[in-house]
Design a protein around this motif. Sequence first.
Motif, PDB file in Angstrom:
ATOM      1  N   GLY A 179       0.831  -1.193   0.000  1.00  0.00           N
ATOM      2  CA  GLY A 179       0.000   0.000   0.000  1.00  0.00           C
ATOM      3  C   GLY A 179       0.869   1.247   0.000  1.00  0.00           C
ATOM      4  O   GLY A 179       1.692   1.432   0.907  1.00  0.00           O
ATOM      5  N   LEU A 180       0.708   2.082  -1.005  1.00  0.00           N
ATOM      6  CA  LEU A 180       1.526   3.288  -1.148  1.00  0.00           C
ATOM      7  C   LEU A 180       0.886   4.461  -0.416  1.00  0.00           C
ATOM      8  O   LEU A 180      -0.217   4.885  -0.735  1.00  0.00           O
ATOM      9  CB  LEU A 180       1.692   3.635  -2.626  1.00  0.00           C
ATOM     10  N   ALA A 181       1.592   4.998   0.578  1.00  0.00           N
ATOM     11  CA  ALA A 181       1.145   6.181   1.304  1.00  0.00           C
ATOM     12  C   ALA A 181       1.581   7.423   0.532  1.00  0.00           C
ATOM     13  O   ALA A 181       2.778   7.673   0.391  1.00  0.00           O
ATOM     14  CB  ALA A 181       1.745   6.189   2.700  1.00  0.00           C
ATOM     15  N   THR A 182       0.618   8.189   0.034  1.00  0.00           N
ATOM     16  CA  THR A 182       0.947   9.360  -0.776  1.00  0.00           C
ATOM     17  C   THR A 182       0.777  10.676  -0.014  1.00  0.00           C
ATOM     18  O   THR A 182       1.002  11.735  -0.587  1.00  0.00           O
ATOM     19  CB  THR A 182       0.083   9.412  -2.052  1.00  0.00           C
ATOM     20  N   PRO A 186       4.107  14.135  -3.548  1.00  0.00           N
ATOM     21  CA  PRO A 186       3.934  13.492  -4.852  1.00  0.00           C
ATOM     22  C   PRO A 186       4.838  12.274  -5.021  1.00  0.00           C
ATOM     23  O   PRO A 186       5.967  12.247  -4.521  1.00  0.00           O
ATOM     24  CB  PRO A 186       4.317  14.600  -5.837  1.00  0.00           C
ATOM     25  N   LYS A 187       4.323  11.267  -5.742  1.00  0.00           N
ATOM     26  CA  LYS A 187       5.080  10.047  -6.006  1.00  0.00           C
ATOM     27  C   LYS A 187       5.237   9.854  -7.513  1.00  0.00           C
ATOM     28  O   LYS A 187       4.412  10.324  -8.302  1.00  0.00           O
ATOM     29  CB  LYS A 187       4.362   8.817  -5.417  1.00  0.00           C
ATOM     30  N   ALA A 188       6.284   9.140  -7.886  1.00  0.00           N
ATOM     31  CA  ALA A 188       6.517   8.851  -9.294  1.00  0.00           C
ATOM     32  C   ALA A 188       5.368   8.014  -9.848  1.00  0.00           C
ATOM     33  O   ALA A 188       4.821   7.148  -9.154  1.00  0.00           O
ATOM     34  CB  ALA A 188       7.837   8.104  -9.463  1.00  0.00           C
ATOM     35  N   GLN A 189       5.020   8.266 -11.093  1.00  0.00           N
ATOM     36  CA  GLN A 189       3.923   7.525 -11.708  1.00  0.00           C
ATOM     37  C   GLN A 189       4.215   6.028 -11.752  1.00  0.00           C
ATOM     38  O   GLN A 189       3.307   5.204 -11.613  1.00  0.00           O
ATOM     39  CB  GLN A 189       3.664   8.056 -13.120  1.00  0.00           C
TER      40      GLN A 189
END
Length: 210
Positions: A179-182, A186-189
């Motif tokens: 699970g990516l916490a954003t 901003p995070k890379a696509q």
Amino acid sequence: MQNFLFDVDGTLLDSEKMYMLAMQQALDETGRHFEYERLAQTFGTTGKIAFQQLGIPDDEIPGLIDIWQNYTKSTYDTMRIYPGIEAVLQQLHENPRLTTAIVTSKLAPEYQRDLVTNFPLDQFMDGHVTADEVQRGKPAPDSLQLALAKLKLMPNQTIYIGDTIYDLQAAHAAGLTFGLATWGGPKAQSLIRDSDEVLDQPHDLLNLIG
């Protein structure tokens, strides 16, 4: 999901500036200048791996880590808990069906300082694994595998929540959902694309309970 494993830096605690500004100062002291953006690319793994990625000779790394840790004393006041984290962790921990734990690149003394003394999120956890408990740090799966063994968790019921490519690689190598916490920025696509779940705010974690 029934088991929630958490990264710390960049996921529970906004600590990038603390570590990266101190790292920059430590490197400057030894005659090496790096732009902040380059150092930030190493955020999320262990100090040893970070310095290796920057091309520092292995025999110089232990001394440089000591200098780095000393500089964090002057940058420590930049760290904070992300808004909404405490309330969500408390809800997860109070659910008798769920297990919550921390798997971090911090060393044990850092864990005590950051997660027990100054930002007491350890109270919402059933266990933890620090970097000095395993041979290899993230992106290797060792720390996550140790957490599964310690807490007797089933991989297919477990999600690892993190914010970097190292977290994703470790989770997938261990056979876990990632699970990516954003909420930290901003995070890379490519990171968003490869994550199993994308979480825009801490409250989204509650939607994963199953």
